[in-house]
Design a protein around this motif. Structure first.
Motif, short mmCIF file in Angstrom:
data_model
loop_
_atom_site.label_atom_id
_atom_site.label_comp_id
_atom_site.label_asym_id
_atom_site.label_seq_id
_atom_site.Cartn_x
_atom_site.Cartn_y
_atom_site.Cartn_z
N PHE A 177 -28.36 56.20 55.77
CA PHE A 177 -29.78 55.21 56.52
C PHE A 177 -29.99 54.76 56.05
O PHE A 177 -30.33 54.18 54.97
N ALA A 178 -31.06 53.08 56.49
CA ALA A 178 -31.17 52.01 56.23
C ALA A 178 -32.25 51.44 56.75
O ALA A 178 -32.85 51.65 57.47
N GLU A 179 -33.39 51.55 55.53
CA GLU A 179 -34.71 51.74 55.78
C GLU A 179 -35.15 50.15 56.14
O GLU A 179 -36.31 50.11 56.61
N GLU A 180 -34.40 49.23 56.25
CA GLU A 180 -34.40 48.04 56.34
C GLU A 180 -34.51 47.77 58.09
O GLU A 180 -34.51 46.09 57.75
N LEU A 181 -33.79 48.40 58.19
CA LEU A 181 -33.94 48.10 59.99
C LEU A 181 -34.33 48.90 60.98
O LEU A 181 -34.85 50.11 60.62
N PRO A 182 -34.34 49.01 61.76
CA PRO A 182 -35.11 49.52 63.06
C PRO A 182 -34.32 50.86 63.23
O PRO A 182 -32.81 50.85 63.63
N PHE A 183 -35.10 51.37 63.47
CA PHE A 183 -34.62 53.33 63.41
C PHE A 183 -34.95 53.81 64.91
O PHE A 183 -34.52 53.03 65.92
N ALA A 184 -33.41 54.43 64.85
CA ALA A 184 -33.21 54.86 66.50
C ALA A 184 -33.74 56.91 66.81
O ALA A 184 -33.64 56.50 67.29
N PHE A 185 -34.25 56.89 65.53
CA PHE A 185 -35.77 57.68 66.59
C PHE A 185 -37.87 57.37 66.35
O PHE A 185 -37.42 56.03 65.53
N GLU A 186 -38.08 57.85 66.84
CA GLU A 186 -39.79 57.83 66.84
C GLU A 186 -40.35 58.57 67.46
O GLU A 186 -40.10 60.43 67.81
N GLY A 187 -42.16 58.72 67.41
CA GLY A 187 -42.56 59.50 67.38
C GLY A 187 -42.37 61.34 66.75
O GLY A 187 -42.93 62.26 67.37
N PHE A 188 -42.97 60.81 65.50
CA PHE A 188 -43.32 61.13 64.49
C PHE A 188 -44.22 61.80 64.15
O PHE A 188 -44.84 60.33 64.24
N GLU A 189 -45.59 62.73 64.05
CA GLU A 189 -46.33 63.18 63.86
C GLU A 189 -45.97 62.70 61.56
O GLU A 189 -47.63 62.30 61.52
N LEU A 190 -45.20 63.18 61.03
CA LEU A 190 -45.42 62.95 59.23
C LEU A 190 -43.77 62.40 59.35
O LEU A 190 -43.21 62.48 60.04
N VAL A 191 -43.98 61.54 58.81
CA VAL A 191 -42.70 60.75 58.32
C VAL A 191 -43.07 60.29 56.58
O VAL A 191 -44.42 60.60 56.11
N ALA A 192 -42.44 61.24 55.95
CA ALA A 192 -42.35 61.42 54.42
C ALA A 192 -41.28 60.68 53.19
O ALA A 192 -39.87 61.41 54.09
N SER A 193 -41.49 59.60 53.01
CA SER A 193 -40.19 58.97 52.62
C SER A 193 -40.46 59.43 50.67
O SER A 193 -41.10 58.77 50.07
N LEU A 194 -39.57 59.95 49.92
CA LEU A 194 -39.16 60.23 48.85
C LEU A 194 -38.36 60.14 47.77
O LEU A 194 -37.36 59.77 48.03
N GLY A 195 -38.25 58.59 46.65
CA GLY A 195 -38.11 58.31 46.25
C GLY A 195 -37.17 57.08 46.15
O GLY A 195 -35.85 57.02 45.11
N THR A 196 -37.28 56.02 47.33
CA THR A 196 -36.24 55.54 47.79
C THR A 196 -36.92 53.91 48.00
O THR A 196 -36.36 53.37 48.12
N LEU A 197 -38.21 53.67 48.26
CA LEU A 197 -38.48 52.48 49.03
C LEU A 197 -38.93 51.40 47.65
O LEU A 197 -38.79 50.48 47.80
N ASP A 198 -38.67 52.42 46.15
CA ASP A 198 -38.35 51.47 44.98
C ASP A 198 -37.76 50.28 44.89
O ASP A 198 -37.26 49.26 44.09
N THR A 199 -36.31 50.74 46.04
CA THR A 199 -35.08 49.52 45.80
C THR A 199 -34.66 49.26 46.99
O THR A 199 -33.28 49.00 47.35
N VAL A 200 -35.20 48.69 48.19
CA VAL A 200 -35.18 48.22 49.49
C VAL A 200 -35.49 46.22 48.14
O VAL A 200 -36.46 46.11 48.29
N ASN A 201 -34.91 45.81 49.02
CA ASN A 201 -34.94 44.44 49.45
C ASN A 201 -36.74 44.22 50.21
O ASN A 201 -37.33 43.17 49.40
N ASP A 202 -36.55 44.58 51.29
CA ASP A 202 -38.09 44.11 52.12
C ASP A 202 -38.76 45.58 52.52
O ASP A 202 -38.61 45.76 52.75
N LEU A 203 -39.79 45.39 51.35
CA LEU A 203 -40.36 46.36 51.08
C LEU A 203 -41.36 46.73 52.17
O LEU A 203 -41.64 47.76 53.36
#
Length: 258
Positions: A93-119
Motif C-alpha cells: 500500500f502506497a500512501e503517495e499514490l491515488p487509492f483504489a477505494f473511497e467513500g469511507f466515513e472514517l480513515v485512520a492512519s497510524l504510524g506511517t505518515l512520518d516516513t513518506v516523502n510527499d506528506l
C-alpha cells in the motif's frame, strides 16, 4: 502564438527510501510474531483513536485503517457494525499514490505518515478516500521524539554528524498541512509517551521491532566501534540508576472532508 504548457510542480524531496521503508515494516511484522514484542506505541495510538471516536460519538459504517498491524482498531470497529478495510505499506500500500477505494466515513492512519516523502500528497489521497462529512485521524511520531537518542548520535559522530534520526513534523506544520490539503475544522495535538531503557541497544531493538528503524535515503555510514561506544556512554549518562528515559511525541492530525 501558443502559450507554453504550465510547468509541472516540483517533485517532493527524496528524504526517505521507499524500499528501505517497506523492508523495515516487513522486519517489524516478523518481529511482532514474538509474544513479548514491544508494541506500546501502536497500542497507544489505537487507544487514542477509540477515545476520539467515542468523544465525537462517531459511528462510521465504513472505515479505512492504515498501518495498524495489530488489528485491534479494526476489531473494535467491526464489533460495532462497521465495515473495515485495512491497508499496510509492508504489503504494497502506497500512501503517495491515488487509492483504489473511497467513500469511507472514517480513515485512520497510524504510524506511517512520518516516513513518506510527499506528506501533502498523501494527505490529499487520504482526504479523497473519505466520503463527504468523513473524518481523518492520523497519528505518527512528531517533533520532539527521541531527544536522548539524537544527543547520543551527535556524541557518536563527534564533529562530523551524519543523518541518523528522521526529520519530524511539529504541531504548527501539521496544522498548516491540514489546511493546505483541504481539511475542514483541523485539530492538531501532540502528547508524550515516555519509556525507560537499560541501554542504548535495548532502545534500538525496540525501535526496530516497532517499525521505527532508519529508512533515510542517505542514512549515513555505520557507526564504528569507537563511535558506538561514545553513543552508549552518552545514552547511559543521560539516565540514572541504570535506566534512561526516552520520550516519544505522538502527533495527531484530524480533520473533516466537507
Amino acid at each position: 502564438m501558443a502559450l507554453p504548457p504550465p510547468a509541472s510542480p516540483p517533485a517532493p524531496p527524496r528524504i526517505f527510501a521507499p524500499a528501505r521503508r517497506i523492508a523495515a515494516r516487513r522486519r517489524m511484522l516478523a518481529s511482532q510474531r514474538a509474544a513479548d514484542a514491544p508494541r506500546y506505541l501502536i497500542d497507544d495510538m489505537v487507544e487514542d483513536v477509540i477515545e476520539r471516536i467515542a468523544f465525537l460519538r462517531l459511528e462510521p459504517r465504513r472505515a479505512l485503517i492504515v498501518g495498524d498491524w495489530t488489528g485491534a482498531l479494526a476489531a473494535t470497529l467491526a464489533a460495532r457494525g462497521c465495515a473495515v478495510e485495512q491497508a499496510e505499506p509492508a504489503h504494497g500500500f502506497a500512501e503517495e499514490l491515488p487509492f483504489a477505494f473511497e467513500g469511507f466515513e472514517l480513515v485512520a492512519s497510524l504510524g506511517t505518515l512520518d516516513t513518506v516523502n510527499d506528506l501533502p500528497g498523501a494527505l490529499i489521497h487520504l482526504r479523497h478516500a473519505l466520503a463527504p462529512g468523513g473524518l481523518l485521524i492520523a497519528s505518527f511520531m512528531g517533533a520532539g521524539s527521541l531527544p536522548v537518542l539524537r544527543t547520543a548520535m551527535l556524541a557518536a559522530d563527534s564533529d562530523r554528524p551524519a543523518p541518523r534520526v528522521h526529520p519530524q513534523v511539529d504541531v504548527r506544520a501539521g496544522g498548516q498541512l491540514l489546511q493546505r490539503t483541504g481539511f475542514a475544522d483541523p485539530v492538531i495535538d501532540s502528547r508524550p509517551l515516555d519509556a525507560a531503557f537499560g541501554s542504548l541497544d535495548r532502545l534500538v531493538a525496540d525501535l526496530r521491532a516497532q517499525g521505527l528503524a532508519n529508512v533515510l535515503a542517505d542514512p549515513g555510514p555505520p557507526l564504528g566501534k569507537a563511535a558506538l561506544a561514545r553513543a552508549r556512554a552518552a545514552f547511559a549518562q543521560a539516565g540514572e540508576n541504570g535506566r534512561t528515559v526516552e520520550r516519544f511525541e505522538i502527533l495527531t492530525l484530524s480533520g473533516w472532508k466537507r
